[in-house]
Design a protein around this motif. Structure first.
Motif, PDB file in Angstrom:
ATOM      1  N   PHE A  25      33.473  51.254  36.587  1.00 21.29           N
ATOM      2  CA  PHE A  25      34.075  50.260  37.473  1.00 21.29           C
ATOM      3  C   PHE A  25      35.362  49.613  36.938  1.00 21.29           C
ATOM      4  CE2 PHE A  25      29.442  49.889  38.418  1.00 21.29           C
ATOM      5  CZ  PHE A  25      29.490  50.322  39.732  1.00 21.29           C
ATOM      6  N   GLN A  26      35.526  49.541  35.622  1.00 23.76           N
ATOM      7  CA  GLN A  26      36.614  48.759  35.031  1.00 23.76           C
ATOM      8  C   GLN A  26      37.985  49.132  35.589  1.00 23.76           C
ATOM      9  OE1 GLN A  26      36.213  46.071  32.760  1.00 23.76           O
ATOM     10  NE2 GLN A  26      38.314  45.772  33.436  1.00 23.76           N
TER      11      GLN A  26
ATOM     12  N   ASP B   3      37.734  46.046  49.093  1.00 22.46           N
ATOM     13  CA  ASP B   3      38.956  45.945  48.299  1.00 22.46           C
ATOM     14  C   ASP B   3      38.870  44.953  47.144  1.00 22.46           C
ATOM     15  OD1 ASP B   3      40.164  47.883  49.931  1.00 22.46           O
ATOM     16  OD2 ASP B   3      40.721  46.344  51.390  1.00 22.46           O
ATOM     17  N   LEU B   4      37.734  44.917  46.477  1.00 21.03           N
ATOM     18  CA  LEU B   4      37.558  44.068  45.304  1.00 21.03           C
ATOM     19  C   LEU B   4      38.106  44.802  44.078  1.00 21.03           C
ATOM     20  CD1 LEU B   4      33.855  43.239  46.094  1.00 21.03           C
ATOM     21  CD2 LEU B   4      35.702  41.590  46.216  1.00 21.03           C
TER      22      LEU B   4
ATOM     23  N   TYR C  50      41.214  35.418  45.553  1.00 23.71           N
ATOM     24  CA  TYR C  50      39.907  34.815  45.298  1.00 23.71           C
ATOM     25  C   TYR C  50      39.163  35.594  44.225  1.00 23.71           C
ATOM     26  CZ  TYR C  50      40.735  32.283  49.604  1.00 23.71           C
ATOM     27  OH  TYR C  50      41.276  31.474  50.563  1.00 23.71           O
ATOM     28  N   THR C  51      38.315  34.896  43.499  1.00 20.18           N
ATOM     29  CA  THR C  51      37.442  35.537  42.519  1.00 20.18           C
ATOM     30  C   THR C  51      36.051  35.674  43.132  1.00 20.18           C
ATOM     31  OG1 THR C  51      38.677  34.586  40.674  1.00 20.18           O
ATOM     32  CG2 THR C  51      36.436  35.362  40.206  1.00 20.18           C
ATOM     33  N   ILE C  52      35.549  36.889  43.131  1.00 20.77           N
ATOM     34  CA  ILE C  52      34.228  37.198  43.670  1.00 20.77           C
ATOM     35  C   ILE C  52      33.416  37.831  42.547  1.00 20.77           C
ATOM     36  CG2 ILE C  52      32.919  38.538  45.372  1.00 20.77           C
ATOM     37  CD1 ILE C  52      34.735  36.434  46.686  1.00 20.77           C
ATOM     38  N   THR C  53      32.186  37.358  42.367  1.00 15.15           N
ATOM     39  CA  THR C  53      31.293  37.931  41.365  1.00 15.15           C
ATOM     40  C   THR C  53      30.320  38.881  42.046  1.00 15.15           C
ATOM     41  OG1 THR C  53      31.448  35.934  40.025  1.00 15.15           O
ATOM     42  CG2 THR C  53      29.599  37.401  39.567  1.00 15.15           C
ATOM     43  N   VAL C  54      30.201  40.073  41.483  1.00 15.58           N
ATOM     44  CA  VAL C  54      29.242  41.070  41.958  1.00 15.58           C
ATOM     45  C   VAL C  54      28.262  41.314  40.819  1.00 15.58           C
ATOM     46  CG1 VAL C  54      28.911  43.449  42.729  1.00 15.58           C
ATOM     47  CG2 VAL C  54      30.940  42.159  43.478  1.00 15.58           C
ATOM     48  N   ARG C  55      26.990  41.112  41.093  1.00 15.51           N
ATOM     49  CA  ARG C  55      25.934  41.358  40.097  1.00 15.51           C
ATOM     50  C   ARG C  55      25.186  42.613  40.516  1.00 15.51           C
ATOM     51  NH1 ARG C  55      24.208  40.967  34.908  1.00 15.51           N
ATOM     52  NH2 ARG C  55      21.939  40.972  34.845  1.00 15.51           N
ATOM     53  N   THR C  56      25.025  43.537  39.594  1.00 11.06           N
ATOM     54  CA  THR C  56      24.304  44.767  39.903  1.00 11.06           C
ATOM     55  C   THR C  56      22.916  44.738  39.280  1.00 11.06           C
ATOM     56  OG1 THR C  56      24.859  46.103  37.955  1.00 11.06           O
ATOM     57  CG2 THR C  56      26.497  46.021  39.736  1.00 11.06           C
ATOM     58  N   ALA C  57      22.006  45.470  39.880  1.00  2.00           N
ATOM     59  CA  ALA C  57      20.767  45.823  39.206  1.00  2.00           C
ATOM     60  C   ALA C  57      21.155  46.899  38.187  1.00  2.00           C
ATOM     61  CB  ALA C  57      19.775  46.370  40.227  1.00  2.00           C
TER      62      ALA C  57
ATOM     63  N   CYS D   4      35.626  40.111  40.050  1.00  2.00           N
ATOM     64  CA  CYS D   4      36.575  40.834  40.894  1.00  2.00           C
ATOM     65  C   CYS D   4      37.586  39.869  41.508  1.00  2.00           C
ATOM     66  CB  CYS D   4      35.833  41.553  42.018  1.00  2.00           C
ATOM     67  SG  CYS D   4      34.536  42.680  41.453  1.00  2.00           S
ATOM     68  N   LYS D   5      38.743  40.391  41.820  1.00  2.00           N
ATOM     69  CA  LYS D   5      39.783  39.638  42.520  1.00  2.00           C
ATOM     70  C   LYS D   5      40.068  40.337  43.844  1.00  2.00           C
ATOM     71  CE  LYS D   5      40.903  36.738  39.176  1.00  2.00           C
ATOM     72  NZ  LYS D   5      40.717  35.320  39.232  1.00  2.00           N
TER      73      LYS D   5
END
Length: 160
Positions: free
Chosen positions: A129-130, A80-81, A108-115, A103-104
């Protein structure tokens, strides 16, 4: 320990193809294993603490570490990000197209880094994703002083 990157790494491994069963060679110990992603809530990821008993100069003491630090490079899932911002790498290198999703979730703020992500041979871009809500599976990664979730394949992201 890689000081410039602030992480641990494995180095100086070797493999002798002429003697693959040599005791000092890298050995494959199993195969066909799927990762087990530990479902983690955002509060634990951001603020969680782990107490570890360590021995310093022959004396035991309890040291508190961040949850994410102790789980660094282990598998994680989070649900649920809501993607609020996206940075796409464009520096002329092999990471062109990789994204950092801000992401929220639950305040909380969570960072997701993709390849670099591909779907049916096509590059997945920020528009995929936006503003959407996603579930992710990846590993806990550390970059530029912050912990993030690193995702390696489009299969590891579910878009709602």
């Amino acid at each position: 320990y890689y000081e410039a990157g602030g992480t641990y790494q494995i180095s100086d491994l070797s493999y002798d193809m002429m003697d693959p069963t040599a005791a000092d060679n890298i050995q494959k110990i199993s195969g066909g294993n799927a990762p087990t992603y530990v479902e983690t809530d955002p509060e634990t990821f951001v603020n969680g603490k782990v107490n570890v008993i360590v021995t310093v100069d022959g004396e035991e003491k309890t040291v508190e570490y961040d949850y994410a630090e102790m789980a660094l490079n282990s598998s994680i899932s989070m649900k649920d990000l809501v993607v609020t911002d996206i940075y796409t790498t464009h520096n002329g290198g092999s990471n062109d197209g990789a994204m950092t999703l801000t992401c929220k979730v639950d305040g909380y703020t969570i960072t997701v880094r993709t390849a670099v992500l591909l779907q049916d041979g096509e590059l997945v871009t920020a528009s995929y994703f936006q503003g959407k809500t996603i579930d992710v599976q990846g590993i806990i990664d550390y970059y530029n002083g912050d912990y993030q979730i690193k995702v390696f394949s489009i299969k590891d992201v579910t878009v709602h």
